[in-house]
Design an enzyme around this catalytic site. Structure first.
Site, PDB file in Angstrom:
ATOM      1  N   ASN A  91      10.141  -4.286  -3.927  1.00 20.56           N
ATOM      2  CA  ASN A  91      11.263  -4.237  -4.640  1.00 20.56           C
ATOM      3  C   ASN A  91      11.539  -2.806  -5.274  1.00 20.56           C
ATOM      4  O   ASN A  91      12.622  -2.793  -5.729  1.00 20.56           O
ATOM      5  CB  ASN A  91      10.923  -5.361  -6.015  1.00 20.56           C
ATOM      6  N   TYR A 156      22.485   4.551  -0.658  1.00 24.00           N
ATOM      7  CA  TYR A 156      21.909   3.284  -1.324  1.00 24.00           C
ATOM      8  C   TYR A 156      22.298   2.025  -0.438  1.00 24.00           C
ATOM      9  O   TYR A 156      21.540   1.413   0.255  1.00 24.00           O
ATOM     10  CB  TYR A 156      22.361   3.015  -2.846  1.00 24.00           C
ATOM     11  N   LYS A 160      20.004  -0.311   2.279  1.00 28.50           N
ATOM     12  CA  LYS A 160      20.009  -1.713   1.977  1.00 28.50           C
ATOM     13  C   LYS A 160      20.447  -2.413   3.407  1.00 28.50           C
ATOM     14  O   LYS A 160      19.921  -3.375   3.602  1.00 28.50           O
ATOM     15  CB  LYS A 160      20.622  -2.185   0.906  1.00 28.50           C
TER      16      LYS A 160
HETATM   17  P1  NAD Z   1      14.982  -0.764 -12.159  1.00 29.45           P
HETATM   18  O1  NAD Z   1      15.504   0.756 -12.251  1.00 29.45           O
HETATM   19  O2  NAD Z   1      15.011  -1.368 -13.383  1.00 29.45           O
HETATM   20  O3  NAD Z   1      13.546  -0.513 -11.662  1.00 29.45           O
HETATM   21  C1  NAD Z   1      12.924  -0.017 -10.573  1.00 29.45           C
HETATM   22  C2  NAD Z   1      11.528  -0.060 -10.272  1.00 29.45           C
HETATM   23  O4  NAD Z   1      11.246   0.571  -9.066  1.00 29.45           O
HETATM   24  C3  NAD Z   1      10.568   0.338 -11.424  1.00 29.45           C
HETATM   25  O5  NAD Z   1       9.569  -0.583 -11.770  1.00 29.45           O
HETATM   26  C4  NAD Z   1      10.097   1.450 -10.816  1.00 29.45           C
HETATM   27  O6  NAD Z   1       8.738   1.741 -11.360  1.00 29.45           O
HETATM   28  C5  NAD Z   1      10.103   1.308  -9.488  1.00 29.45           C
HETATM   29  N1  NAD Z   1      10.241   2.720  -8.846  1.00 29.45           N
HETATM   30  C6  NAD Z   1      11.271   3.586  -9.101  1.00 29.45           C
HETATM   31  N2  NAD Z   1      11.087   4.702  -8.356  1.00 29.45           N
HETATM   32  C7  NAD Z   1       9.922   4.591  -7.907  1.00 29.45           C
HETATM   33  C8  NAD Z   1       8.827   5.360  -7.132  1.00 29.45           C
HETATM   34  N3  NAD Z   1       9.304   6.730  -6.535  1.00 29.45           N
HETATM   35  N4  NAD Z   1       7.890   4.741  -6.423  1.00 29.45           N
HETATM   36  C9  NAD Z   1       7.454   3.836  -6.812  1.00 29.45           C
HETATM   37  N5  NAD Z   1       8.053   2.845  -7.574  1.00 29.45           N
HETATM   38  C10 NAD Z   1       9.299   3.171  -8.131  1.00 29.45           C
HETATM   39  O7  NAD Z   1      15.606  -1.261 -11.115  1.00 29.45           O
HETATM   40  P2  NAD Z   1      16.066  -2.914 -10.766  1.00 29.45           P
HETATM   41  O8  NAD Z   1      17.488  -3.031 -11.029  1.00 29.45           O
HETATM   42  O9  NAD Z   1      15.207  -3.809 -11.354  1.00 29.45           O
HETATM   43  O10 NAD Z   1      16.046  -2.871  -9.182  1.00 29.45           O
HETATM   44  C11 NAD Z   1      14.963  -3.344  -8.556  1.00 29.45           C
HETATM   45  C12 NAD Z   1      15.290  -3.550  -6.903  1.00 29.45           C
HETATM   46  O11 NAD Z   1      16.459  -4.325  -6.934  1.00 29.45           O
HETATM   47  C13 NAD Z   1      15.902  -2.528  -6.349  1.00 29.45           C
HETATM   48  O12 NAD Z   1      15.329  -2.426  -5.110  1.00 29.45           O
HETATM   49  C14 NAD Z   1      17.410  -2.352  -6.387  1.00 29.45           C
HETATM   50  O13 NAD Z   1      17.897  -1.459  -5.521  1.00 29.45           O
HETATM   51  C15 NAD Z   1      17.618  -3.778  -6.160  1.00 29.45           C
HETATM   52  N6  NAD Z   1      19.000  -4.242  -6.614  1.00 29.45           N
HETATM   53  C16 NAD Z   1      19.266  -4.096  -8.100  1.00 29.45           C
HETATM   54  C17 NAD Z   1      20.304  -4.467  -8.702  1.00 29.45           C
HETATM   55  C18 NAD Z   1      21.054  -4.330 -10.128  1.00 29.45           C
HETATM   56  O14 NAD Z   1      22.039  -4.605 -10.257  1.00 29.45           O
HETATM   57  N7  NAD Z   1      20.108  -4.162 -10.708  1.00 29.45           N
HETATM   58  C19 NAD Z   1      21.489  -5.197  -7.537  1.00 29.45           C
HETATM   59  C20 NAD Z   1      20.929  -5.099  -6.357  1.00 29.45           C
HETATM   60  C21 NAD Z   1      19.697  -4.808  -5.807  1.00 29.45           C
END
Ligand code: NAD
Length: 248
Positions: A91, A156, A160
Site C-alpha cells: 500500500n 504517479y 499505477k
Molecule cells: P498517505 O500519504 O496518507 O500514506 C502513505 C503511506 O505510505 C504512509 O503509511 C507512509 O508511511 C508510507 N510511505 C510513504 N513513503 C514511504 C517510503 N519511502 N517507504 C515506506 N513507506 C512509505 O497515503 P494514502 O492516501 O493513504 O495512500 C495509500 C495508497 O493509496 C498509496 O499507494 C496511494 O497511491 C493510494 N491511493 C490513494 C488515493 C487517495 O486519494 N488518498 C487514491 C488512490 C490511490
C-alpha cells in the site's frame, strides 16, 4: 471475523488508507504487521491501535522497501512471530504533481521506486514464503488514475498502470501456487495525500463523483478485507475500483 487467525503485512500502514486497512484486518481477527518509513510514525500508529484495544495482535517495522535484505528480514520475522504469512498488502505510495515540462528524472525515479519497484520486491519476498506454505493473498493499492491517467504528475499514473500489469500477470503466474493477486483502485480518498491538494481541486474532483462525496479510508479498507478473505477465494487478477464511479 473474515480473517480469523490470518497473518498480514501492510506496507504504508501508519496512516491513511493503510492504517484503516490495518484496523479493519484486526477487527476481522487477523494478526498484523504494519510497516512505515520511520520508527516514530510506526510507534505512533501502534500506540493509537493499542489505546483502543490493548490486546490487538499488531507489531510494526520500518524497513527500506527498496532493500531486498531488509524486506526479507522483516517478512521472515513476521512469519516466525505469527507462524505464517497469509496476506501482503502493498500500500505504501507517493505522488508528485509536477508538470511534465518540469518533471525531474530523480522525482520520476522516486515515485517508481516506491510505487512499483517496492511492490515487485515485497510481492516476490512474500510469494516465496506463501508458495512454501501452500498459498496466500497479495493485494496492491492501485488508483483510479491507473485507468484514466491524470493531467499532471505523470510518474504517479505510470506507476499505477504498472501496478495493474504486475497484479494481472502475477495472478496468472502464481495461481498454480494458490496465491491470489488483486488490486484495489481507490478514487479520491480522504487522507493526507488528498489533504495536500488545493481545496478548489478537491471540490472539482468531487463534482465528478456520482456518489457525490470523496471516499473515506474505511470504504477502501472494506474492499481489502473482502479480497483478503476466503469470500474472494475464486477472485484473482482483478483491479477493484472503489471510487464512487468517478470519471476524471
Ligand atoms: P498517505 O500519504 O496518507 O500514506 C502513505 C503511506 O505510505 C504512509 O503509511 C507512509 O508511511 C508510507 N510511505 C510513504 N513513503 C514511504 C517510503 N519511502 N517507504 C515506506 N513507506 C512509505 O497515503 P494514502 O492516501 O493513504 O495512500 C495509500 C495508497 O493509496 C498509496 O499507494 C496511494 O497511491 C493510494 N491511493 C490513494 C488515493 C487517495 O486519494 N488518498 C487514491 C488512490 C490511490
Amino acid at each position: 471475523m473474515l480473517l480469523q487467525g490470518k497473518a498480514a503485512i501492510v506496507t504504508g500502514g501508519t496512516r491513511g488508507i493503510g492504517f484503516s486497512v490495518v484496523k479493519k484486518f484486526l477487527e476481522h481477527g487477523a494478526k498484523v504487521a504494519l510497516l512505515g518509513s520511520r520508527q516514530e510514525t510506526v510507534d505512533k500508529a501502534l500506540w493509537q491501535i493499542k489505546e483502543e484495544d490493548a490486546n490487538a495482535e499488531v507489531v510494526g517495522y520500518w524497513p527500506d522497501l527498496m532493500n531486498a535484505e531488509e524486506v526479507n528480514d522483516v517478512f521472515m520475522k513476521v512469519k516466525e512471530l505469527y507462524g505464517s504469512l497469509d496476506i501482503l498488502v502493498n500500500n505504501a505510495g507517493v505522488s508528485a504533481r509536477d508538470s511534465f515540462y518540469d518533471y525531474k528524472p530523480e522525482e520520476f525515479k522516486k515515485v517508481i521506486d516506491l510505487n512499483l519497484n517496492s511492490v515487485f520486491l515485497c510481492a516476490q519476498t512474500a510469494a516465496k514464503i506463501m508458495k512454501e506454505q501452500g498459498g496466500g493473498v497479495i493485494l496492491n493499492t492501485s488508483s483510479m488514475v491507473s485507468l484514466y491517467g491524470q493531467p499532471a504528475g505523470v510518474g504517479y499514473p505510470a506507476s499505477k498502470f504498472a501496478v495493474n500489469g504486475l497484479t494481472k500477470s502475477l495472478a496468472r503466474e502464481l495461481g498454480k501456487d494458490q496465491i491470489r493477486v488483486n488490486a484495489v483502485a481507490p478514487g479520491v480518498t480522504r487522507t493526507d495525500m488528498v489533504a495536500a491538494l488545493p481545496e478548489e481541486m478537491v471540490q472539482r474532483l468531487t463534482a465528478t463523483i456520482p456518489l457525490g462525496r470523496v471516499g473515506e479510508p474505511e470504504d477502501v479498507a472494506n474492499a481489502f478485507v473482502f479480497l483478503a478473505s476466503d469470500m474472494a477465494s475464486y477472485v484473482t487478477g482483478e483491479i477493484l475500483s472503489v471510487d464512487g464511479a468517478a470519471m476524471t
